[in-house]
Motif scaffolding. Sequence first.
Motif, PDB file in Angstrom:
ATOM      1  N   HIS A  78      11.184   2.777  31.572  1.00 57.44           N
ATOM      2  CA  HIS A  78      10.735   4.026  30.949  1.00 57.44           C
ATOM      3  C   HIS A  78      11.925   4.682  30.247  1.00 57.44           C
ATOM      4  O   HIS A  78      12.955   4.038  30.074  1.00 57.44           O
ATOM      5  CB  HIS A  78      10.031   4.934  31.952  1.00 57.44           C
ATOM      6  N   ASP A  80      13.765   7.539  30.901  1.00 56.40           N
ATOM      7  CA  ASP A  80      14.669   8.498  31.546  1.00 56.40           C
ATOM      8  C   ASP A  80      16.145   8.200  31.264  1.00 56.40           C
ATOM      9  O   ASP A  80      16.521   7.050  31.061  1.00 56.40           O
ATOM     10  CB  ASP A  80      14.431   8.496  33.054  1.00 56.40           C
ATOM     11  N   ASP A  82      18.781   8.053  33.160  1.00 55.04           N
ATOM     12  CA  ASP A  82      19.451   7.139  34.097  1.00 55.04           C
ATOM     13  C   ASP A  82      19.009   5.689  33.891  1.00 55.04           C
ATOM     14  O   ASP A  82      19.593   4.773  34.451  1.00 55.04           O
ATOM     15  CB  ASP A  82      19.172   7.562  35.544  1.00 55.04           C
ATOM     16  N   HIS A 147       6.773   7.258  37.466  1.00 53.66           N
ATOM     17  CA  HIS A 147       6.309   8.595  37.193  1.00 53.66           C
ATOM     18  C   HIS A 147       6.097   8.879  35.701  1.00 53.66           C
ATOM     19  O   HIS A 147       5.373   9.810  35.333  1.00 53.66           O
ATOM     20  CB  HIS A 147       7.339   9.604  37.729  1.00 53.66           C
ATOM     21  N   ASP A 166      10.862   3.367  39.396  1.00 57.89           N
ATOM     22  CA  ASP A 166      10.957   4.500  40.326  1.00 57.89           C
ATOM     23  C   ASP A 166      10.019   4.371  41.531  1.00 57.89           C
ATOM     24  O   ASP A 166      10.165   5.107  42.509  1.00 57.89           O
ATOM     25  CB  ASP A 166      10.650   5.805  39.586  1.00 57.89           C
TER      26      ASP A 166
HETATM   27 FE    FE Z   1      12.645   7.997  36.086  1.00 55.08          FE
END
Ligand code: FE
Length: 257
Positions: A78, A80, A82, A147, A166
């Motif tokens: 995804h 994000d 990180d 998420h 995640d």
């Molecule tokens: Fe994430």
Amino acid sequence: MRHVESMTLFEQGDHKYVMLGWEEREEEVAVQTNQYVIASGGEVILLDPGGAHVFPRVLANVAELYDLKDIRHIFYSHQDPDVSSGITLWLSMAEKAAVHISELWVRFLPHFGIYDAKRITPIPDKGGTISLSGGRKLSIIPSHFLHSTGCFSLYDPVSKILFSSDVGAAIFPRGGRYPVVEDFDSHIKHMEGFHRRYMGSNAVCRRWVRRVSELDVEHIAPQHGAFIKGRENVKKFLSWFENLACGSDILDDIYGR
Ligand code: FE
């Protein structure tokens, strides 16, 4: 400060699955992250190699094991920071690599400085495959709302390892991090808070569990926390996750009123 070495999770012939090592000081200011590398038939695939915060360490770990020119695929579960904010750094180091990321996030990538669409393979909502040399394939499994809105797991049928992003994450107290789950029941306390707040809803958890139950999963490799090793622990995790109330199920807890 602790330094943990990279660990081979699976090896058979020319197919290998590695969990990269980490430095405890990375956790002083940022969430703990795991990075994985699959090497198969001379091709190298990076899974969620991360952002600037861990880039020098991840690059050193990968370069110690493989030639950077052999990196052919970078899988981003995804968008994000990180997970994917190091994309410009990685595309310059791994010149032959194609990036795989949800089609929902492709038009956001110019904000990371990515304008070369030729190097990006958008993943459609229903998932797909990454074809490797020698006819092997990695399966891209939807994990939307677990998420991120556009989010995927990656299943390797050779090692039977499911990279779950995640899902299955754990957040340890400072100094308490361990790389592999030894006792699932006592591990739950490190997973619970994260999953309740970050995951979309129980309906989505159930949906994902139903889908991955069709696969022959021996281990689960999450992007935070510890490697969930063995079928017994995978079974325990899936039954915990499919019964979890989270996200929109617990709006009163989250909003407060
Ligand atoms: Fe994430």
